[in-house]
Design an enzyme around this catalytic site. Structure first.
Site, PDB file in Angstrom:
ATOM      1  CD  GLU A 183      -3.032  -1.069   2.180  1.00 31.54           C
ATOM      2  OE1 GLU A 183      -2.873  -0.357   3.183  1.00 31.54           O
ATOM      3  OE2 GLU A 183      -4.085  -1.708   1.972  1.00 31.54           O
ATOM      4  CD  GLU A 389      -4.300  -5.839   3.239  1.00 33.88           C
ATOM      5  OE1 GLU A 389      -5.122  -5.001   3.692  1.00 33.88           O
ATOM      6  OE2 GLU A 389      -3.071  -5.699   3.319  1.00 33.88           O
TER       7      GLU A 389
HETATM    8  C1  BGP Z   1      -4.699  -2.364   5.162  1.00 31.49           C
HETATM    9  C2  BGP Z   1      -3.387  -2.875   5.687  1.00 31.49           C
HETATM   10  C3  BGP Z   1      -3.488  -4.001   6.637  1.00 31.49           C
HETATM   11  C4  BGP Z   1      -4.742  -4.035   7.463  1.00 31.49           C
HETATM   12  C5  BGP Z   1      -5.986  -3.602   6.762  1.00 31.49           C
HETATM   13  C6  BGP Z   1      -7.198  -3.388   7.630  1.00 31.49           C
HETATM   14  O1  BGP Z   1      -4.589  -1.016   4.887  1.00 31.49           O
HETATM   15  O2  BGP Z   1      -2.530  -3.275   4.647  1.00 31.49           O
HETATM   16  O3  BGP Z   1      -2.287  -4.064   7.326  1.00 31.49           O
HETATM   17  O4  BGP Z   1      -4.692  -4.095   8.771  1.00 31.49           O
HETATM   18  O5  BGP Z   1      -5.768  -2.432   6.027  1.00 31.49           O
HETATM   19  O6  BGP Z   1      -7.082  -2.168   8.304  1.00 31.49           O
HETATM   20  P1  BGP Z   1      -7.330  -1.986   9.840  1.00 31.49           P
HETATM   21  O7  BGP Z   1      -6.482  -2.979  10.520  1.00 31.49           O
HETATM   22  O8  BGP Z   1      -6.946  -0.575  10.147  1.00 31.49           O
HETATM   23  O9  BGP Z   1      -8.786  -2.222  10.033  1.00 31.49           O
END
Ligand code: BGP
Length: 491
Positions: A183, A389
């Site tokens: 990201e 993801e």
């Molecule tokens: C993305 C990241 C992850 C992750 C996910 C969910 O941006 O790559 O590392 O955790 O988001 O976000 P959060 O944990 O803030 O809910």
């Protein structure tokens, strides 16, 4: 039409949110170790007036959950078995750069760190899971920031090349799918963690390190990261022709819809896609540095110059596939300030979306947005795509019977996977669906345990207490059934 028979079904986590053991076996702090949540504007740093450098200085009143996380460092064998229990044929995690080169600028790697990952990847192979490995998931060693200002310094390219050469060589034959910078297109919103950059030479206000980071430094980091990405592809292929090197971009922002058909909104939505996504996607995938950036650089008063040699490198070494996160869509309205977090961008509430994840986070749910995103990316790059993801974070606790009935999560994945299937029918070459956070980990955005994504529950809480015991939620069985049927039960 069904899902391809070799479709990758699995899940994804990151070292810094899962492993803990932040200073074990030689590891030194990385950027995520000094923040409680990557959206935080107050990193644990203090300016030393004598040395004119930042030093780590953690806030004693804060709980840095990622330091112990869910103790994956000591429990990955059992956890991977739980993942296999759902039928995973692939699993994504990251290598914490600082386990291999603790400060980032050493000449020799840390053998203990290499042994740790070698064992983990072997374990995945024994369980017939394809490792999908992120080279840096918000994990730039802190020393590279305090000493060099991170990626704004071209020296980082050399340190990075040493690191990736080490891991490509030492894990040859164990890992085939590599993702470069997680990201990294978040670099303007969260420069310190997303791009590992901070202004350390003569900062405007040393008490506000993030606020003092200049646009020039961020664009210098952009420049160096494009070069480093191309070098990664070059080295990856040279060291093992079997390697597939992909980029990883947050791509919820691709689904930025014009709030109305007002041409200002249509153009604004396009500009948002460019400056939140394509400004990285185009150089990574097409080897092109977009010409609209010249205007942006002029407006920001920065100078960014690529040599002919660098342009050629970026052109010659584009990625093999495009991997991305997708959580939700957003809207663009020219008179509404757009904001964002780890889930993507948010503009005005989209009145057409029926669902919303339950509070406190309440992210909008737009399964068709994943189909839209897959189509846009495939039309643009004609490269294999991988969803690495997608998922939903919920505030959950065990009920009186010690169970968790996470029906909302089941509904969320059903709808998203159905839309992945529609994209396949549209002709998109999507190779896999890796659910984010198949086991509860520390949230990236807010640094808490309360926001749980897992099919597997972990007994740990925001104040740091908990037995770390693992428990299966209802969705565990549900995802297992989806995988077992290769997605058929949803069609
Ligand atoms: C993305 C990241 C992850 C992750 C996910 C969910 O941006 O790559 O590392 O955790 O988001 O976000 P959060 O944990 O803030 O809910």
């Amino acid at each position: 039409m069904s899902f391809p028979k070799d479709f990758l079904w699995g899940g994804a986590i990151a070292a810094n949110q899962y492993e803990g053991a932040w200073l074990e076996d030689g590891k030194q702090p990385n950027v995520t170790d000094i923040v409680v949540g990557i959206m935080s504007r107050q990193p644990g740093l203090k300016w030393n007036e004598e040395t004119k450098k930042y030093e780590m200085c953690l806030d004693p009143n804060k709980v840095y959950l990622s330091h112990d996380a869910v103790d994956g460092y000591h429990r990955y064998r059992e956890d991977l078995k739980l993942m296999k229990g759902m039928g995973f044929n692939s699993f994504r995690t990251s290598i914490a750069w600082g386990r291999i080169y603790p400060n980032g600028d050493e000449e020799e790697p840390n053998e203990a760190g290499i042994r740790f990952y070698e064992d983990m990847f072997r374990c995945m192979r024994e369980l017939d899971m394809e490792p999908v490995i992120t080279l840096s998931h918000y994990e730039t060693p802190l020393h590279l920031i305090t000493e060099y200002g991170g990626w704004s310094d071209p020296k980082l390219i050399g340190f990075w090349k040493r690191y990736v050469t080490t891991v490509f060589t030492r894990f040859k034959g164990l890992v085939k799918y590599w993702l470069t910078f997680n990201e990294v297109n978040n670099m303007f919103r969260i420069p310190l963690v997303a791009a590992g950059v901070m202004t350390v030479k003569d900062p405007k206000d040393p008490s506000d390190p993030i606020g003092s980071t200049t646009n020039q430094d961020i664009w210098d980091a952009y420049h160096n990261i494009l070069v480093a990405n191309a070098e990664t592809v070059r080295l990856g292929h040279e060291i093992d022709p079997e390697n597939q090197v992909g980029c990883m971009l947050t791509s919820s922002n691709v689904a930025t819809y014009p709030y109305s058909c007002d041409p200002r909104n249509v153009m604004g939505a396009l500009e948002t896609q460019r400056m939140s996504n394509f400004y990285f996607g185009d150089p990574f995938c097409l080897g092109i540095i977009p010409t609209y950036l010249n205007k942006v650089w002029k407006e920001q008063g920065v100078t960014v110059t690529f040599t002919d040699e660098e342009r050629k490198l970026i052109k010659d070494y584009t990625v093999d596939f495009f991997s991305f996160s997708y959580y939700r869509s957003g809207t663009y309205d020219y008179d509404f300030a757009i904001s964002g977090d780890t889930g993507g961008l948010t503009g005005r509430t989209n009145p057409y979306l029926k669902d919303k994840a339950p509070q406190p986070w309440g992210w909008p749910v737009d399964p068709e947005g994943i189909r839209y995103t897959l189509n846009v990316l495939y039309d643009r790059y004609h490269l294999p795509l991988m969803i690495v993801e997608n998922g939903v974070g919920l505030d959950e606790d065990l009920d009186e019977n010690g169970e968790i009935h996470d029906t909302f999560r089941e509904h969320y994945i059903d709808e998203h996977i159905r839309n992945v299937h529609k994209a396949l029918e549209d002709g998109v070459d999507c190779r896999g669906y890796l659910y984010w956070g198949p086991i509860d980990v520390v949230s990236a955005g807010t640094g808490e345990m309360k926001k749980r994504y897992g099919f597997v529950y972990v007994d740990r809480f925001n104040d740091g207490h908990g037995t770390l015991e693992r428990k299966l939620k209802d969705s565990y069985k549900h995802y297992k059934e989806i995988i077992e049927s290769n997605g058929e039960i949803l069609l």
